[in-house]
Structures are given as C-alpha cells and as structure tokens.
Scaffold this motif. Structure first.
Motif, mmCIF file in Angstrom:
data_model
loop_
_atom_site.group_PDB
_atom_site.id
_atom_site.type_symbol
_atom_site.label_atom_id
_atom_site.label_comp_id
_atom_site.label_asym_id
_atom_site.label_seq_id
_atom_site.Cartn_x
_atom_site.Cartn_y
_atom_site.Cartn_z
ATOM 1 N N GLY A 32 0.771 -1.227 0.000
ATOM 2 C CA GLY A 32 0.000 0.000 0.000
ATOM 3 C C GLY A 32 0.807 1.285 0.000
ATOM 4 N N LEU A 33 2.098 1.238 -0.184
ATOM 5 C CA LEU A 33 3.004 2.390 -0.243
ATOM 6 C C LEU A 33 3.313 2.994 1.120
ATOM 7 C CD1 LEU A 33 4.616 4.505 -1.986
ATOM 8 C CD2 LEU A 33 2.522 5.810 -2.103
ATOM 9 N N TRP A 34 2.351 3.075 2.003
ATOM 10 C CA TRP A 34 2.512 3.822 3.248
ATOM 11 C C TRP A 34 3.156 2.981 4.344
ATOM 12 C CZ3 TRP A 34 2.148 8.324 1.463
ATOM 13 C CH2 TRP A 34 1.240 8.614 0.456
ATOM 14 N N GLY A 35 4.130 3.585 5.037
ATOM 15 C CA GLY A 35 4.780 2.927 6.169
ATOM 16 C C GLY A 35 6.013 2.136 5.809
ATOM 17 N N GLY A 36 6.418 2.182 4.574
ATOM 18 C CA GLY A 36 7.629 1.498 4.130
ATOM 19 C C GLY A 36 8.416 2.420 3.217
ATOM 20 N N TRP A 37 9.297 1.845 2.424
ATOM 21 C CA TRP A 37 10.052 2.677 1.500
ATOM 22 C C TRP A 37 9.429 2.618 0.106
ATOM 23 C CZ3 TRP A 37 11.592 -0.416 -2.396
ATOM 24 C CH2 TRP A 37 11.915 -1.743 -2.119
ATOM 25 N N ALA A 38 9.722 3.652 -0.668
ATOM 26 C CA ALA A 38 9.273 3.737 -2.054
ATOM 27 C C ALA A 38 10.461 4.144 -2.912
ATOM 28 C CB ALA A 38 8.149 4.757 -2.204
#
Length: 71
Positions: A32-38
C-alpha cells in the motif's frame, strides 16, 4: 523532504518540489506504499509515512530520503 504523491494512468508518481523532480514510483516495500520505502525511477528511495487508512490522493507528505543510485 516534502513529496507529493498522485495517481496517474501509468501508476503512482512522486513530485519533489524542492528538486523540481517528477518520477514514477517503481518499487515499494509494502503493497500500500505507506509505512515502508518507495523507490523512484531515478533510483531515489524515500521512507514513506505510515497511515492507519490510505489517504486520498493527491497528497503531500514529509518523506525521508534514504539513498540514491544517481544524483
């Protein structure tokens, strides 16, 4: 660093106003993209903030730049 995230027909895109940089998000740590790296197409990697529920897009967030493959 301020990063604007938006959905485009090609996928998720990040815009970094301070660098006038607009790149596609090509890889994420979490689904979901949020809370990790992108990871952006140019190799930059950002730590994305965590949200309890996915926010509506477009949104501007404070993201921390972790690394670069190119500058």
């Amino acid at each position: 660093m301020k990063v604007m995230i938006r959905e485009t027909p090609k996928g998720m895109e990040a815009y970094v106003p301070k660098k006038d940089l607009e790149e596609m998000i090509v890889e994420t740590e979490k689904e979901g993209l949020w809370g990790g790296w992108a990871k952006l197409a140019n190799g930059w990697v950002f730590a994305m903030p965590a949200f309890d529920e996915a926010p509506s897009l477009p949104i501007t967030v404070d993201a921390r730049r972790l690394s670069t493959e190119e500058d």
